[in-house]
Design an enzyme around this catalytic site. Sequence first.
Site, PDB file in Angstrom:
ATOM      1  N   ASP A   1       0.837  -1.186   0.000  1.00  0.00           N
ATOM      2  CA  ASP A   1       0.000   0.000   0.000  1.00  0.00           C
ATOM      3  C   ASP A   1       0.880   1.247   0.000  1.00  0.00           C
ATOM      4  O   ASP A   1       2.003   1.225  -0.518  1.00  0.00           O
ATOM      5  CB  ASP A   1      -0.944  -0.024   1.205  1.00  0.00           C
ATOM      6  CG  ASP A   1      -2.288   0.617   0.913  1.00  0.00           C
ATOM      7  OD1 ASP A   1      -2.331   1.853   0.830  1.00  0.00           O
ATOM      8  OD2 ASP A   1      -3.283  -0.121   0.770  1.00  0.00           O
TER       9      ASP A   1
ATOM     10  N   HIS B   1      -3.747   6.290   3.256  1.00  0.00           N
ATOM     11  CA  HIS B   1      -4.471   5.108   2.806  1.00  0.00           C
ATOM     12  C   HIS B   1      -3.993   3.825   3.482  1.00  0.00           C
ATOM     13  O   HIS B   1      -4.774   3.042   4.034  1.00  0.00           O
ATOM     14  CB  HIS B   1      -4.322   5.015   1.279  1.00  0.00           C
ATOM     15  CG  HIS B   1      -5.187   4.003   0.614  1.00  0.00           C
ATOM     16  ND1 HIS B   1      -4.797   2.701   0.426  1.00  0.00           N
ATOM     17  CD2 HIS B   1      -6.422   4.095   0.069  1.00  0.00           C
ATOM     18  CE1 HIS B   1      -5.734   2.033  -0.210  1.00  0.00           C
ATOM     19  NE2 HIS B   1      -6.747   2.859  -0.436  1.00  0.00           N
TER      20      HIS B   1
ATOM     21  N   SER C   1     -10.984  -0.548  -1.374  1.00  0.00           N
ATOM     22  CA  SER C   1      -9.729  -0.527  -0.606  1.00  0.00           C
ATOM     23  C   SER C   1      -9.967  -0.849   0.858  1.00  0.00           C
ATOM     24  O   SER C   1      -9.068  -1.335   1.541  1.00  0.00           O
ATOM     25  CB  SER C   1      -9.079   0.858  -0.711  1.00  0.00           C
ATOM     26  OG  SER C   1      -8.514   1.062  -1.973  1.00  0.00           O
TER      27      SER C   1
END
Length: 1239
Positions: free
Chosen positions: A44, A254, A444
């Site tokens: 990620d 994220h 996600s």
Amino acid sequence: MTDTPVSTEFPVWGLLPKKETGVVSFLNKYPTYDGRDTVIAILDSGIDPGAPGLKKTIEGKVKVVERFDCSGCGDVNTTVIVTPTEGVITSLTGKKLKIPSTWKNPEGKFRIGVKHAFDLYPDRLKDRMKSEYKKKRWDEGHRKCISEISREIANFETKHTTPVLNDVDKLEKENLDANDVGPVYDCLLFHDGEKWVCCVDTTEDGDLSKCKLLGEYSITHDYAPLTNIDNLNYSINVHDNGNILELVGVCSSHGTHVASIAAGYFPDSPEQNGVAPGAQIISLTIGDGRLGSMETGTALIRAMIKITELKAKMNIQVINMSYGEHAHWVDAGRVGDLVNEIVNKYGVIWVSSAGNNGPALGTISTPSDINNEPIISIGAYVSPEMMVAEYAMRQKLPGAPYTWSSRGPTIDGGIGVHVCAPGGAITSVPNFTLRYSQLMNGTSMASPHAAGVVSLLVSAAQQQNISYSPYIVRRALENTANFIEGIEIPAQGSGLIQVEKAFDYLVNYHDSQERDVRFQIQCGSANSKGIYLRTKLHTTLHTFKVSVEPHFLDTDNVSAERKINFNMKLVLTCNADYINCPTHLDMSNVTRMFAIKIDTSYLSDGLYSTFINAYDVNCIEKGPIFKVPITIIQPREVTEPKHVIKYSKINFKPNTVKRHYYVVPNMATWAVLKMTSDEDGGRFVIHTLQAIPRQHCKVLEMNKTIPVTSKADTALCFPIKGDLILELVIAKYWANLGEANLDYSVSFFGVKPNEPLVTMHAADGIHTVEVKTLQGEEICPAVNLKNSVQILKPIEGKIAPLSSRDVIPPSRQIYELVLVYNFVLSKQCEVTPNLALLSDMLYESEYESQFWFLYDSNKQLMGCGDAYPSKYCIKLEKGEYTVRLQIRHDRKDYLEKVNEAPLLLNQKLSNNIPMDVYLSYSQALVGGKKSGITHNSNPYAVIPLYIAPLTADKYPVKSNNPAHYLTGTITYAKDEYGKKADSYPIKYILMDNNVKKNVSSNGNTDKTKLEESNEAIRDLKTQWLSKLDVANAEKMYEELCKEYPDHILIHSAFLQVLDPLDKRVLPSFKKQCSVDDLDKVITICNKVIDSIKEESILAFIATKTDLRPDAAKIKSTMEQQKKCLPRIKGIALCRNYVAKEGENIDEISSMWKTVVKFIDPSDSKVLTTHVLYFAIWHAFANKQYGRLMKYVYKLQEDKPSEEAEKRIIEYCEKLNWEHVSHHLQRTLPTKFPSAFKPF
């Protein structure tokens, strides 16, 4: 009086949802099956180990056990080794760094490097740090300076009220008027006898005792904020025996959010826990901070290499990847090959997000759709509890997939979405955000939920000594998922994950013979993963061959006996009556083939999704062993006369999805959707898509979220392609409450050219394009060129092996090819480098990676980019630039094939250039009446259009940057919707303008050949004069002066020896100017100046057209006389004046007056380098530091140099502009680095 809340209990279980998938009840029943003894590798944007919930596991172990930045963004070159002198070292930025006596360094040597902080900062943090820096270090000081200068100007204007100022007053006024861009840190690396240790100097005074020492994260798990202001936690790794220091941060929030969903642990608030709070995490950053947070091929390959390396020392069972792009094809590519190896050889269970590009079909992102389907692809689901807790909705709605969640099938017919999971959460984000938690949603967020579930299953299996594999885990998830009634298969796959049922599946069937076997499905001649009928159907009966081949996990190490004994008796079923398939299949370790028939003759238009399921006859209850996915789209024909389809009073509730499929008429090129509603609060997603073979789903799509009201029609136009199936999806956004009835219509139009791409050469003359219309649409062609393109050839190409971290186990060395391109811009513009050979490919590329850096002449990084050139546009000033491009592969012969690859430099034109279009060849030839609007009552008639080549005045080559061709767009329709939606590319190839013209004297010369040869010898000697050393140059100079006393170029060449322009010094307060040869320079200048007649030069400047026979020679002589010698003398006089502290100021003033007769110093267009240097020295000698700053800044604009930048800093300090000097000193290492950055 205030209202008292009815309920004070917050629905905390909806913030990070776990009840929906049975996680809460599972952990209540099996509290130790919480993910302990499992490791999840998260590919990620990086994970903050200091974020809430990510410090420890339930057992007190370190949560984030490894951190690596696989992108290279955090790399620091530490090949320079230094030894302290009296406890101090000089860093690469020039700072003196004091080594604390408490540091343990047995070798006594330090490796040093530099790192730009903004390389590590996420975009949001960059913005915050810029704002804080401007507020604290710039605004206050700048306001103070502006106030002082404004008062001085006002006082000056009060004293000098007359409109005419004398020379001194003019200069003083000009001086006053003139007074009106992240940090770089030094990095020290050394070995303390046990491990590598790093110090990043974030101080301004070089006192390293104030800085924290960090050991290698793998050994120490050390991390710290870079500064107390940014709160960006970083850690270090070391590669290549200390030659590369890797600083690991995060490139966005994220990854931390994803990790918290998968495995966060909050001991005091268990409701905030992630799905598997006992699991440990490996953070592998694949997002490159230099590209925002875009993943790169380099990062993906390095991450997979690191997984295989780490698997030798820790058991990595699960991978989560909430990243992806759309690929043109999925049956090839370097990344896909390695993903298959990770899963099918090493047995790691890989979970990935399906994508957020729904609601149209076929929108699955890669890697979820790669060949052989090794990855478990997850769709995003929203529950009623999430709606209330996370989204603050006024009411609960039925749970369903989000509107935007990508839908299957894959482009080659695969399932696309295997299962779905909650796709939103409010949980931890990195500390740099200065937030405790944040809402994020997307597939996600669904993917780490599923990865957490897999971690629970693996943890439970390990504690019960149950064998498992990626294949049985996927079957367990699919065969026990809760299918949501009323929701189509492409959105949810098998349904919502149920962890306890999946665990029971593993317990009951872990001994089945197919546990470690995957079944590869290949359908039709293209060997697709499933059957996907999405073309204009010419028949209603279809026959497909289906092959099924079993593959064992780590097949090379499976015993022959096990392969021989593998046999299954399967029954095949399908619940669709339009599918005819065999009923039984005997399956051994061999490929089996069978045929199926599909009859679509009685199917109405719409979507049909089903499976052929294969069950073990000995145990039907364990569900399908494998599935053959079948998706059929039955389109509707669009008929004449108006090519319009209307719908009335179609009811939409929240998350209602209506799909329509049409066979687009052959001549149609755009469509218009018009909608109106009976209520005014409607929010709708409109998604149109046409699938083009071997191109990804976004090539021909429109996806917009718009309001639709009752007050006026809402209209959208979009491009379409004839004979392809168009999918039109209208969906009421999932969170948009209330019902609405929509009336809508779809209208098709078309003006179709015979050339979709027009390529026109300037030398080919007039270009003809023929167009037809769908239903007699009006034609009004318009051609606009918007960009110029320069083709760059590499000046250098080197292939070399990379370091040990770029070796694919066991021993596949990866090599790099670095290509170097140079270009020059004569004017400011925006550029985009584009390696067309490999562009717009990442996962599907046969090459591992491409990455480019763009530098200016001082090695300052101006921008960078990767495989998607349209994302990167860099604004550049005029000057010289270098592009360094890296391509990687483990086969050198592949790299050798592209070592001459050209680079396209796209340059945005300052203004669009229109091209003229005519209805007849004769009118185009003479530039007569242009095309205008053409009415065509016969839709089948061909209308020829004639495009005339550009005239010289539309694109003057000399006043633009170099280019080989121009690009732009053509529109043919008069209709405004048509102009907006229906455009075509054009490429206009320019003629070669480097052809030299022959200059003929036409015999108008009275010189003999002997005289011409003497002049040629004189000119040759003059050219060589400036290249000699001083002693020999002076000897030749004296000889030439005797022989040619009137030739001014001799003096100019010799002055270049004594005082070369490229080595000319700038005035300084800190050091005395050297006066060597200055008197000699002044003497030579005097000789020439005495021979110059100012009146002749002024008369020449005033002459517009010189008709004399020897005009060219006169022009050359006059240009030489006014060009440089008076300026050179002026510079020498100023330097003498400064060195001798106040002599000949009158002579300097006289020389300045002489210069301004010929050139206006305020006109930047005619300000030559000689005049600029004289102006700088003249301002310095007169102590007019505002003028001085103005001229030095001009010098920096023309050709930036480190020396000039340092002088500007010095002048700012003299003026007490501390905020400016601090800022420039801070940016000095960035603007003038010592070397190119590592890839």
